[in-house]
Each structure stands twice: as C-alpha cells, then as structure tokens.
Design a protein around this motif. Structure first.
Motif, PDB file in Angstrom:
ATOM      1  N   ILE A  93      -6.115  55.837 -30.454  1.00 58.06           N
ATOM      2  CA  ILE A  93      -6.132  54.557 -30.161  1.00 58.06           C
ATOM      3  C   ILE A  93      -5.161  54.273 -29.213  1.00 58.06           C
ATOM      4  O   ILE A  93      -4.182  54.648 -29.338  1.00 58.06           O
ATOM      5  CB  ILE A  93      -6.021  53.729 -31.432  1.00 58.06           C
ATOM      6  CG1 ILE A  93      -7.424  53.517 -32.431  1.00 58.06           C
ATOM      7  CG2 ILE A  93      -6.018  52.102 -30.713  1.00 58.06           C
ATOM      8  CD1 ILE A  93      -7.287  52.531 -33.497  1.00 58.06           C
ATOM      9  N   THR A  94      -5.717  53.476 -27.954  1.00 60.63           N
ATOM     10  CA  THR A  94      -4.599  53.199 -27.050  1.00 60.63           C
ATOM     11  C   THR A  94      -4.505  51.731 -26.937  1.00 60.63           C
ATOM     12  O   THR A  94      -5.542  51.129 -26.851  1.00 60.63           O
ATOM     13  CB  THR A  94      -5.111  53.958 -25.680  1.00 60.63           C
ATOM     14  OG1 THR A  94      -5.298  55.237 -25.711  1.00 60.63           O
ATOM     15  CG2 THR A  94      -3.950  53.510 -24.635  1.00 60.63           C
ATOM     16  N   SER A  95      -3.318  51.085 -27.200  1.00 61.29           N
ATOM     17  CA  SER A  95      -3.114  49.923 -27.017  1.00 61.29           C
ATOM     18  C   SER A  95      -2.513  49.432 -26.007  1.00 61.29           C
ATOM     19  O   SER A  95      -1.262  49.920 -25.493  1.00 61.29           O
ATOM     20  CB  SER A  95      -2.310  49.267 -28.347  1.00 61.29           C
ATOM     21  OG  SER A  95      -1.145  49.680 -28.526  1.00 61.29           O
ATOM     22  N   ASP A  96      -2.603  48.419 -25.019  1.00 58.97           N
ATOM     23  CA  ASP A  96      -1.847  47.705 -23.904  1.00 58.97           C
ATOM     24  C   ASP A  96      -1.055  46.728 -24.583  1.00 58.97           C
ATOM     25  O   ASP A  96      -1.581  45.738 -25.337  1.00 58.97           O
ATOM     26  CB  ASP A  96      -2.875  47.235 -23.219  1.00 58.97           C
ATOM     27  CG  ASP A  96      -3.598  48.167 -22.424  1.00 58.97           C
ATOM     28  OD1 ASP A  96      -3.422  49.395 -22.323  1.00 58.97           O
ATOM     29  OD2 ASP A  96      -4.722  47.693 -21.666  1.00 58.97           O
ATOM     30  N   GLU A  97       0.024  46.606 -24.301  1.00 57.85           N
ATOM     31  CA  GLU A  97       0.957  45.627 -24.749  1.00 57.85           C
ATOM     32  C   GLU A  97       1.771  44.623 -23.910  1.00 57.85           C
ATOM     33  O   GLU A  97       2.043  45.234 -22.626  1.00 57.85           O
ATOM     34  CB  GLU A  97       2.272  46.326 -25.655  1.00 57.85           C
ATOM     35  CG  GLU A  97       1.985  47.156 -26.730  1.00 57.85           C
ATOM     36  CD  GLU A  97       3.036  47.654 -27.474  1.00 57.85           C
ATOM     37  OE1 GLU A  97       4.153  47.392 -27.024  1.00 57.85           O
ATOM     38  OE2 GLU A  97       2.716  48.610 -28.401  1.00 57.85           O
ATOM     39  N   LEU A  98       1.763  43.432 -24.190  1.00 61.89           N
ATOM     40  CA  LEU A  98       2.492  42.582 -23.123  1.00 61.89           C
ATOM     41  C   LEU A  98       4.074  42.605 -23.602  1.00 61.89           C
ATOM     42  O   LEU A  98       4.235  42.559 -25.025  1.00 61.89           O
ATOM     43  CB  LEU A  98       2.074  41.200 -23.188  1.00 61.89           C
ATOM     44  CG  LEU A  98       0.563  41.087 -23.042  1.00 61.89           C
ATOM     45  CD1 LEU A  98       0.172  39.358 -23.337  1.00 61.89           C
ATOM     46  CD2 LEU A  98       0.318  41.385 -21.380  1.00 61.89           C
ATOM     47  N   VAL A  99       4.811  42.941 -22.673  1.00 57.37           N
ATOM     48  CA  VAL A  99       6.303  43.054 -23.166  1.00 57.37           C
ATOM     49  C   VAL A  99       7.247  42.044 -22.717  1.00 57.37           C
ATOM     50  O   VAL A  99       7.095  41.538 -21.573  1.00 57.37           O
ATOM     51  CB  VAL A  99       6.813  44.286 -22.614  1.00 57.37           C
ATOM     52  CG1 VAL A  99       8.228  44.924 -22.666  1.00 57.37           C
ATOM     53  CG2 VAL A  99       5.940  45.669 -23.247  1.00 57.37           C
ATOM     54  N   PHE A 100       8.185  41.614 -23.717  1.00 59.70           N
ATOM     55  CA  PHE A 100       9.083  40.654 -23.110  1.00 59.70           C
ATOM     56  C   PHE A 100      10.184  41.465 -22.610  1.00 59.70           C
ATOM     57  O   PHE A 100      10.909  42.396 -23.251  1.00 59.70           O
ATOM     58  CB  PHE A 100       9.521  40.098 -24.617  1.00 59.70           C
ATOM     59  CG  PHE A 100       8.691  39.016 -24.900  1.00 59.70           C
ATOM     60  CD1 PHE A 100       8.553  37.564 -24.762  1.00 59.70           C
ATOM     61  CD2 PHE A 100       7.786  39.439 -25.975  1.00 59.70           C
ATOM     62  CE1 PHE A 100       7.517  36.957 -25.042  1.00 59.70           C
ATOM     63  CE2 PHE A 100       6.918  38.549 -26.569  1.00 59.70           C
ATOM     64  CZ  PHE A 100       6.661  37.224 -25.957  1.00 59.70           C
ATOM     65  N   ARG A 101      10.615  40.992 -21.309  1.00 61.19           N
ATOM     66  CA  ARG A 101      11.963  41.754 -20.761  1.00 61.19           C
ATOM     67  C   ARG A 101      13.104  40.683 -20.777  1.00 61.19           C
ATOM     68  O   ARG A 101      12.790  39.676 -21.298  1.00 61.19           O
ATOM     69  CB  ARG A 101      11.579  41.611 -19.100  1.00 61.19           C
ATOM     70  CG  ARG A 101      10.437  42.728 -18.712  1.00 61.19           C
ATOM     71  CD  ARG A 101      10.416  42.843 -17.333  1.00 61.19           C
ATOM     72  NE  ARG A 101       9.370  44.081 -16.918  1.00 61.19           N
ATOM     73  CZ  ARG A 101       8.523  44.123 -16.071  1.00 61.19           C
ATOM     74  NH1 ARG A 101       8.430  43.268 -15.295  1.00 61.19           N
ATOM     75  NH2 ARG A 101       7.923  45.171 -16.012  1.00 61.19           N
ATOM     76  N   PRO A 102      14.180  41.094 -20.601  1.00 57.23           N
ATOM     77  CA  PRO A 102      15.383  40.417 -20.861  1.00 57.23           C
ATOM     78  C   PRO A 102      15.583  39.041 -20.639  1.00 57.23           C
ATOM     79  O   PRO A 102      15.994  38.036 -21.074  1.00 57.23           O
ATOM     80  CB  PRO A 102      16.471  41.155 -20.376  1.00 57.23           C
ATOM     81  CG  PRO A 102      15.967  42.696 -20.491  1.00 57.23           C
ATOM     82  CD  PRO A 102      14.677  42.549 -19.937  1.00 57.23           C
ATOM     83  N   ASP A 103      14.955  38.694 -19.236  1.00 55.10           N
ATOM     84  CA  ASP A 103      15.042  37.418 -18.793  1.00 55.10           C
ATOM     85  C   ASP A 103      13.904  36.434 -18.913  1.00 55.10           C
ATOM     86  O   ASP A 103      13.568  35.329 -18.471  1.00 55.10           O
ATOM     87  CB  ASP A 103      15.424  37.321 -17.095  1.00 55.10           C
ATOM     88  CG  ASP A 103      16.722  38.042 -16.810  1.00 55.10           C
ATOM     89  OD1 ASP A 103      17.369  37.777 -17.814  1.00 55.10           O
ATOM     90  OD2 ASP A 103      16.819  38.585 -16.014  1.00 55.10           O
ATOM     91  N   ASP A 104      12.735  37.003 -19.812  1.00 55.48           N
ATOM     92  CA  ASP A 104      11.431  36.278 -19.863  1.00 55.48           C
ATOM     93  C   ASP A 104      11.771  35.149 -21.142  1.00 55.48           C
ATOM     94  O   ASP A 104      12.506  35.291 -21.913  1.00 55.48           O
ATOM     95  CB  ASP A 104      10.524  37.155 -20.661  1.00 55.48           C
ATOM     96  CG  ASP A 104       9.858  38.271 -19.394  1.00 55.48           C
ATOM     97  OD1 ASP A 104      10.183  37.830 -18.284  1.00 55.48           O
ATOM     98  OD2 ASP A 104       9.195  38.962 -20.023  1.00 55.48           O
ATOM     99  N   ALA A 105      11.061  33.918 -20.778  1.00 56.98           N
ATOM    100  CA  ALA A 105      11.022  32.830 -21.868  1.00 56.98           C
ATOM    101  C   ALA A 105      10.323  33.510 -23.058  1.00 56.98           C
ATOM    102  O   ALA A 105       9.556  34.318 -22.903  1.00 56.98           O
ATOM    103  CB  ALA A 105      10.106  31.809 -21.098  1.00 56.98           C
ATOM    104  N   GLU A 106      10.604  32.759 -24.206  1.00 57.73           N
ATOM    105  CA  GLU A 106       9.942  33.118 -25.294  1.00 57.73           C
ATOM    106  C   GLU A 106       8.601  33.381 -25.461  1.00 57.73           C
ATOM    107  O   GLU A 106       7.744  33.802 -26.187  1.00 57.73           O
ATOM    108  CB  GLU A 106      10.701  32.325 -26.343  1.00 57.73           C
ATOM    109  CG  GLU A 106      10.212  33.066 -28.073  1.00 57.73           C
ATOM    110  CD  GLU A 106      11.010  32.453 -29.258  1.00 57.73           C
ATOM    111  OE1 GLU A 106      10.842  32.774 -30.211  1.00 57.73           O
ATOM    112  OE2 GLU A 106      11.843  31.575 -28.640  1.00 57.73           O
ATOM    113  N   CYS A 107       7.897  32.467 -24.699  1.00 58.62           N
ATOM    114  CA  CYS A 107       6.403  32.142 -24.544  1.00 58.62           C
ATOM    115  C   CYS A 107       5.651  33.177 -23.563  1.00 58.62           C
ATOM    116  O   CYS A 107       4.427  33.362 -23.720  1.00 58.62           O
ATOM    117  CB  CYS A 107       6.185  30.896 -23.863  1.00 58.62           C
ATOM    118  SG  CYS A 107       6.780  30.475 -22.209  1.00 58.62           S
ATOM    119  N   CYS A 108       6.754  33.761 -22.682  1.00 56.31           N
ATOM    120  CA  CYS A 108       5.803  34.526 -21.403  1.00 56.31           C
ATOM    121  C   CYS A 108       6.240  35.916 -21.254  1.00 56.31           C
ATOM    122  O   CYS A 108       7.011  35.939 -20.240  1.00 56.31           O
ATOM    123  CB  CYS A 108       5.912  33.440 -20.316  1.00 56.31           C
ATOM    124  SG  CYS A 108       5.550  31.753 -20.766  1.00 56.31           S
TER     125      CYS A 108
END
Length: 138
Positions: A93-108
């Motif tokens: 199974i391969t999963s694509d993840e949305l990743v939070f970078r250090p400066d990202d807002a908690e929503c985005c």
C-alpha cells in the motif's frame, strides 16, 4: 459521511463512505480501504485521518490493518501529517500524506510525503516514508 459522537467526548470520528479497492493479498479479489477522520467536536480542523483495510473473501469483513500518517516534522503544535490518498497493489500500500511544515498553520499542511506499507505473512506493516520535493512525489 457518517458521524459518531459520544457525550463528553472532545472529538468525533467520521467515516467516509467512499472506498479504495485493490488486491493486497494477491489472491485475485479486491480488499477495501475505508477512510476515517477525527475532528474536534467544536471545530472544523481535521485532527487525524487514516484508512482501515478489510478483506471480505469469506463474506464477512475481516480487519487487515490501519494506514495512518507517518511523516512528522517539528512544529509548534507537533502534528503528524494526514493520509490523503491510498493505492493498493499486491503486497503493498502506498499512501500520500499532507505534511505540516514548521511555518504551516495548524489547519493547512503545505508539504507532501509518500509512505509505503507491506503485507506479508498475514500482517500489514509500515515500511518507510519520505518527504517529497516541490515537483517530485512519485
């Protein structure tokens, strides 16, 4: 989308009725992955999202494992990514993840990662995860 709520609980689980299908165990029949998401009861920000994988060869759904986000970068609120998409093929199974970078807002989350899971000896196991570059997430 089906919502499950309990009195006094600070979050709710939502089950997405869309499914991902693919032959994970290599027997010629598709397994099914169902998306679940966790939201705070008083808000709209997605807290977590994962896929639950089932086989139904015997006519009764049997749980095979869960695919959740694995990539984590240090942020002020210390969040792991969110599983966005899934692809099922024999033994993988391969999963694509949305990743939070250090400066990202908690929503985005603005980053991306790809994780690989393997199915061997009747068990689904996490193998690895890598962050994608700007134009490379294959």
């Amino acid at each position: 989308m089906k919502d499950f709520k309990s009195e006094g609980v600070l979050a709710e689980i939502r089950v997405d009725l869309e499914t991902i299908k693919g032959d994970l165990d290599g027997d010629g029949a598709d397994e099914i992955a169902v998306k679940i998401a966790c939201y705070p009861t008083e808000g709209k920000v997605l807290l977590d999202q994962a896929f639950l994988v089932f086989t139904g060869h015997t006519g009764t759904p049997t749980f095979m494992g869960a695919v959740n986000a694995r990539f984590q970068q240090q942020t002020s609120y210390n969040r792991v990514g969110i599983v966005d998409k899934l692809q099922i093929s024999p033994s993988t199974i391969t999963s694509d993840e949305l990743v939070f970078r250090p400066d990202d807002a908690e929503c985005c989350p603005t980053g991306r990662a790809v994780a690989t899971w393997v199915y061997t000896s009747g068990a689904l196991s996490f193998m690895n995860v890598r962050e994608c570059g700007e134009d490379d997430c294959s």
